[in-house]
Design an enzyme around this catalytic site. Structure first.
Site, PDB file in Angstrom:
ATOM      1  N   GLY A 104      45.402  44.685  29.823  1.00 55.76           N
ATOM      2  CA  GLY A 104      44.080  44.637  30.446  1.00 55.76           C
ATOM      3  C   GLY A 104      44.023  43.637  31.574  1.00 55.76           C
ATOM      4  O   GLY A 104      44.933  42.825  31.739  1.00 55.76           O
ATOM      5  N   PRO A 106      42.892  40.394  33.993  1.00 57.64           N
ATOM      6  CA  PRO A 106      42.843  38.968  33.651  1.00 57.64           C
ATOM      7  C   PRO A 106      41.477  38.573  33.111  1.00 57.64           C
ATOM      8  O   PRO A 106      40.454  39.141  33.523  1.00 57.64           O
ATOM      9  CB  PRO A 106      43.092  38.261  34.998  1.00 57.64           C
ATOM     10  CG  PRO A 106      43.606  39.287  35.925  1.00 57.64           C
ATOM     11  CD  PRO A 106      43.192  40.621  35.413  1.00 57.64           C
ATOM     12  N   GLY A 107      41.476  37.614  32.207  1.00 57.20           N
ATOM     13  CA  GLY A 107      40.229  37.008  31.740  1.00 57.20           C
ATOM     14  C   GLY A 107      39.411  37.865  30.804  1.00 57.20           C
ATOM     15  O   GLY A 107      38.238  37.602  30.590  1.00 57.20           O
ATOM     16  N   THR A 108      40.013  38.903  30.202  1.00 55.26           N
ATOM     17  CA  THR A 108      39.215  39.757  29.324  1.00 55.26           C
ATOM     18  C   THR A 108      39.348  39.346  27.854  1.00 55.26           C
ATOM     19  O   THR A 108      38.744  39.971  26.993  1.00 55.26           O
ATOM     20  CB  THR A 108      39.629  41.225  29.474  1.00 55.26           C
ATOM     21  OG1 THR A 108      41.041  41.291  29.540  1.00 55.26           O
ATOM     22  CG2 THR A 108      39.028  41.837  30.726  1.00 55.26           C
ATOM     23  N   GLY A 109      40.148  38.328  27.588  1.00 56.59           N
ATOM     24  CA  GLY A 109      40.201  37.807  26.222  1.00 56.59           C
ATOM     25  C   GLY A 109      41.496  38.120  25.476  1.00 56.59           C
ATOM     26  O   GLY A 109      41.513  38.067  24.240  1.00 56.59           O
ATOM     27  N   THR A 111      44.319  36.365  25.364  1.00 55.74           N
ATOM     28  CA  THR A 111      44.808  35.172  24.660  1.00 55.74           C
ATOM     29  C   THR A 111      43.921  34.898  23.442  1.00 55.74           C
ATOM     30  O   THR A 111      44.425  34.574  22.359  1.00 55.74           O
ATOM     31  CB  THR A 111      44.798  33.958  25.613  1.00 55.74           C
ATOM     32  OG1 THR A 111      45.424  34.348  26.820  1.00 55.74           O
ATOM     33  CG2 THR A 111      45.506  32.772  25.013  1.00 55.74           C
ATOM     34  N   GLU A 332      31.257  60.452  38.797  1.00 58.01           N
ATOM     35  CA  GLU A 332      31.787  60.645  37.437  1.00 58.01           C
ATOM     36  C   GLU A 332      30.899  61.618  36.647  1.00 58.01           C
ATOM     37  O   GLU A 332      31.399  62.431  35.861  1.00 58.01           O
ATOM     38  CB  GLU A 332      31.881  59.308  36.692  1.00 58.01           C
ATOM     39  CG  GLU A 332      32.820  58.287  37.326  1.00 58.01           C
ATOM     40  CD  GLU A 332      34.218  58.818  37.541  1.00 58.01           C
ATOM     41  OE1 GLU A 332      34.698  59.653  36.744  1.00 58.01           O
ATOM     42  OE2 GLU A 332      34.841  58.431  38.544  1.00 58.01           O
ATOM     43  N   HIS A 335      31.977  65.128  37.480  1.00 64.81           N
ATOM     44  CA  HIS A 335      33.192  65.532  36.749  1.00 64.81           C
ATOM     45  C   HIS A 335      32.820  65.956  35.321  1.00 64.81           C
ATOM     46  O   HIS A 335      33.239  66.999  34.824  1.00 64.81           O
ATOM     47  CB  HIS A 335      34.164  64.348  36.613  1.00 64.81           C
ATOM     48  CG  HIS A 335      34.939  64.012  37.852  1.00 64.81           C
ATOM     49  ND1 HIS A 335      35.614  64.942  38.583  1.00 64.81           N
ATOM     50  CD2 HIS A 335      35.176  62.818  38.453  1.00 64.81           C
ATOM     51  CE1 HIS A 335      36.224  64.348  39.604  1.00 64.81           C
ATOM     52  NE2 HIS A 335      35.970  63.054  39.552  1.00 64.81           N
ATOM     53  N   ASP A 406      41.520  62.774  43.620  1.00 64.57           N
ATOM     54  CA  ASP A 406      41.069  64.047  43.042  1.00 64.57           C
ATOM     55  C   ASP A 406      41.623  65.204  43.866  1.00 64.57           C
ATOM     56  O   ASP A 406      42.084  66.208  43.330  1.00 64.57           O
ATOM     57  CB  ASP A 406      39.535  64.133  43.069  1.00 64.57           C
ATOM     58  CG  ASP A 406      38.894  63.141  42.116  1.00 64.57           C
ATOM     59  OD1 ASP A 406      39.624  62.606  41.268  1.00 64.57           O
ATOM     60  OD2 ASP A 406      37.681  62.913  42.224  1.00 64.57           O
TER      61      ASP A 406
HETATM   62  P1  ATP Z   1      44.898  36.292  31.439  1.00 64.01           P
HETATM   63  O1  ATP Z   1      45.359  37.704  31.470  1.00 64.01           O
HETATM   64  O2  ATP Z   1      44.506  35.795  32.795  1.00 64.01           O
HETATM   65  O3  ATP Z   1      45.791  35.358  30.692  1.00 64.01           O
HETATM   66  P2  ATP Z   1      43.194  36.644  29.171  1.00 64.01           P
HETATM   67  O4  ATP Z   1      42.823  38.073  29.085  1.00 64.01           O
HETATM   68  O5  ATP Z   1      44.260  36.146  28.273  1.00 64.01           O
HETATM   69  O6  ATP Z   1      43.490  36.267  30.674  1.00 64.01           O
HETATM   70  P3  ATP Z   1      41.622  34.617  27.965  1.00 64.01           P
HETATM   71  O7  ATP Z   1      42.560  33.520  28.349  1.00 64.01           O
HETATM   72  O8  ATP Z   1      41.656  35.092  26.575  1.00 64.01           O
HETATM   73  O9  ATP Z   1      41.854  35.828  28.950  1.00 64.01           O
HETATM   74  O10 ATP Z   1      40.147  34.225  28.361  1.00 64.01           O
HETATM   75  C1  ATP Z   1      39.839  33.134  29.208  1.00 64.01           C
HETATM   76  C2  ATP Z   1      38.507  32.543  28.811  1.00 64.01           C
HETATM   77  O11 ATP Z   1      37.468  33.471  29.108  1.00 64.01           O
HETATM   78  C3  ATP Z   1      38.411  32.300  27.316  1.00 64.01           C
HETATM   79  O12 ATP Z   1      38.793  31.006  27.001  1.00 64.01           O
HETATM   80  C4  ATP Z   1      36.930  32.531  27.025  1.00 64.01           C
HETATM   81  O13 ATP Z   1      36.195  31.362  27.283  1.00 64.01           O
HETATM   82  C5  ATP Z   1      36.520  33.549  28.050  1.00 64.01           C
HETATM   83  N1  ATP Z   1      36.567  34.924  27.524  1.00 64.01           N
HETATM   84  C6  ATP Z   1      37.350  35.929  28.004  1.00 64.01           C
HETATM   85  N2  ATP Z   1      37.103  37.071  27.336  1.00 64.01           N
HETATM   86  C7  ATP Z   1      36.170  36.799  26.409  1.00 64.01           C
HETATM   87  C8  ATP Z   1      35.520  37.582  25.410  1.00 64.01           C
HETATM   88  N3  ATP Z   1      35.792  38.878  25.258  1.00 64.01           N
HETATM   89  N4  ATP Z   1      34.606  36.970  24.609  1.00 64.01           N
HETATM   90  C9  ATP Z   1      34.328  35.668  24.772  1.00 64.01           C
HETATM   91  N5  ATP Z   1      34.906  34.883  25.705  1.00 64.01           N
HETATM   92  C10 ATP Z   1      35.810  35.427  26.521  1.00 64.01           C
END
Ligand code: ATP
Length: 487
Positions: A104, A106-109, A111, A332, A335, A406
């Site tokens: 997914g 970056p930053g979607t959670g 980790t 969308e 479609h 498309d």
């Molecule tokens: P990357 O791919 O850049 O490593 P990642 O997908 O691993 O990113 P995380 O490191 O899990 O992203 O998320 C970074 C921060 O964003 C987390 O510490 C949290 O504070 C916040 N965060 C991201 N996704 C969520 C979520 N689904 N729910 C709550 N907080 C979230």
């Protein structure tokens, strides 16, 4: 023993110096060799213990702390069963999973999910990033991979855990297809070592090891990593929809004085395309703005100002404008409407949340494996593919560049009709069909389908309107919701 050798060496040197032997060149040589050996040792032994410390010493993350990822959490929990119920898994003779891949943006959670998996399974947790394994010195990366597995086993023993989860972020840096890098020997050796370590994981091992990898680009990974028995479970971790964003905002404002709960609904609505990391940063920025204004609570205006701040810091990752989002909703919706019309029950889900390179996406229900298609079936496919652009035209009076892929797809399908002898040209060998004849035949097929799609859509404009409005409101919908809209 080492001390005796060192003592004897130093004694020998002193003796040689006393009898007048010039020991300086030898001493320098030994010093240089010692320095080199020490350097190689420290390069190879980057300890991963500190990286994984978080779980035990800090606040343990649980799945309840992660918002907007319900389906990813459910899939992950299912895959973790073998750590939670090892006896049943053993009794049934099930081969335990060795690797789970979280895919997914970056930053979607990702980790957070890996850390929550460690808490959920009471496993030791150790984390590393793909880039930490890459060094210019041959063999260092491979050594670090060995060290990582060793550290994980030691950590589990120290924490009395029966299992350990190793999390490797940016797996594509370490696990990209072999032979593609300029210094590929070192990259390949590192990846080979990871494969060797994964193969070495056995079902009855104590502690049991599970690898969780994260990447934005699963397509870059070496097929050897993805084959059954290695990272054979993929979990999609996408951008959250409105409901998900609402949940994430409430998680990150738990310890903050919000003026009212409605503010969060409003902000969730206004933050289309934001990741969890964006939302966390947004909550923080809003609190800072409120503090600067000496306000005792954080209100809507603080959040709105913070949105701009978070977005300005993200210039590279442009968010679509409101007009673009609306156009995508009609595209969308078109479609989906044609798909449902020509093949009832075929729409599995619909979203206007950007994913990969696409601004929106309609997923068809997984059909039974089908290898043979008739001409009407192929024609229906062309109609569904063209319906996005035609909807835009019906609503806005023009089309956009969003339909480029498309059109490629529709043209390929038309070509397939010709190639398979299903067109008015009859049986042909595609290599012997003159280019202009092939073009004209495909053109005729596409034009016919375009007219038919135009006709169907213009008769169903109120439905298109209804779907687009609901999509703009809800951002994504499943099959049930889609069908209830049409009924
Ligand atoms: P990357 O791919 O850049 O490593 P990642 O997908 O691993 O990113 P995380 O490191 O899990 O992203 O998320 C970074 C921060 O964003 C987390 O510490 C949290 O504070 C916040 N965060 C991201 N996704 C969520 C979520 N689904 N729910 C709550 N907080 C979230």
């Amino acid at each position: 023993m080492k001390e005796i050798y060192i003592g004897a060496g130093v004694g020998g040197f002193i003796f040689l110096a006393i009898i007048g032997f010039n020991i300086v060149p030898f001493a320098l040589l030994i010093l240089a060799m010692g320095g080199f050996l020490y350097f190689m040792k420290t390069q190879g032994q980057l300890s991963f213990n500190n990286l994984g410390k978080g779980v035990k010493s800090q606040h343990r993350i649980s799945f309840a702390d992660i918002g907007g990822q319900d389906s990813a959490i459910n899939e992950l929990k299912e895959a973790l069963d073998f750590l939670v119920k090892p006896e049943i898994i053993q009794h049934m003779g099930i081969r335990p999973l060795k690797g789970i891949l979280l895919v997914g943006p970056p930053g979607t959670g990702k980790t957070l999910l890996a850390r929550a998996a460690a808490s959920f399974t009471s496993s030791a947790f150790i984390a590393a990033s793909g880039s930490e394994f890459i060094e210019m010195y041959a063999g260092v990366g491979a050594k670090r991979v060995r060290q990582l597995f060793l550290d994980a086993r030691k950590k589990a023993a120290r924490e009395n855990s029966r299992s350990a989860i190793i999390f490797i972020d940016e797996l594509d840096v370490l696990g990209a297809k072999r032979g593609n890098h300029t210094s590929h020997m070192e990259y390949d050796q590192t990846l080979n070592q990871l494969l060797v370590e994964m193969d070495g994981i056995t079902p009855d091992e104590d502690p049991r090891i599970l690898l969780v990898g994260a990447t934005n680009r699963a397509d870059l990974l070496d097929p050897a990593l993805l084959r059954p028995g290695r990272f054979d479970r993929q979990v999609q971790v996408g951008l959250p929809d409105r409901e998900g964003r609402r949940r994430i905002l409430s998680i990150h404002t738990r310890n903050k004085p919000i003026s009212s709960e409605e503010v969060l609904d409003e902000i969730a609505r206004a933050t289309f395309g934001f990741s969890g990391a964006h939302l966390e940063s947004l909550a923080n920025e809003a609190a800072i703005l409120a503090m600067r204004e000496s306000s005792s609570t954080i209100d809507s205006a603080h959040f709105t100002e913070a949105i701009d701040k978070v977005l300005l810091g993200e210039k590279a990752d442009r968010q679509p404008t409101r007009q673009e989002i609306e156009r995508v909703a009609y595209h969308e919706g078109g479609h989906a409407l044609i798909s449902e019309t020509v093949d009832p029950g075929s729409v599995a889900s619909l979203t206007i949340i950007p994913r990969g390179g696409a601004l929106g996406f309609m997923r068809k229900s997984p059909p039974d494996d089908q290898y043979l298609f008739t001409r009407p079936q192929l024609e229906k496919q062309i109609m569904i593919t063209l319906a996005g652009a035609i909807s835009e035209e019906l609503v806005y009076g023009d089309r956009s560049t969003g339909a480029r892929n498309d059109f490629n797809q529709a043209w390929q399908t038309a070509r397939e009709i010709v190639q398979s002898g299903l067109s008015s040209l009859g049986v042909v060998s595609i290599d012997d069909v003159p280019a202009d004849m092939l073009y004209n035949e495909c053109r005729t097929i596409i034009d016919k389908m375009e007219t038919a799609t135009h006709q169907l859509l213009s008769e169903r404009l109120p439905y298109l309107e209804r779907i687009a409005t609901a999509l703009l409101e809800e951002e994504s919908m499943d099959q049930r919701r889609f069908q209830s809209l049409l009924n």
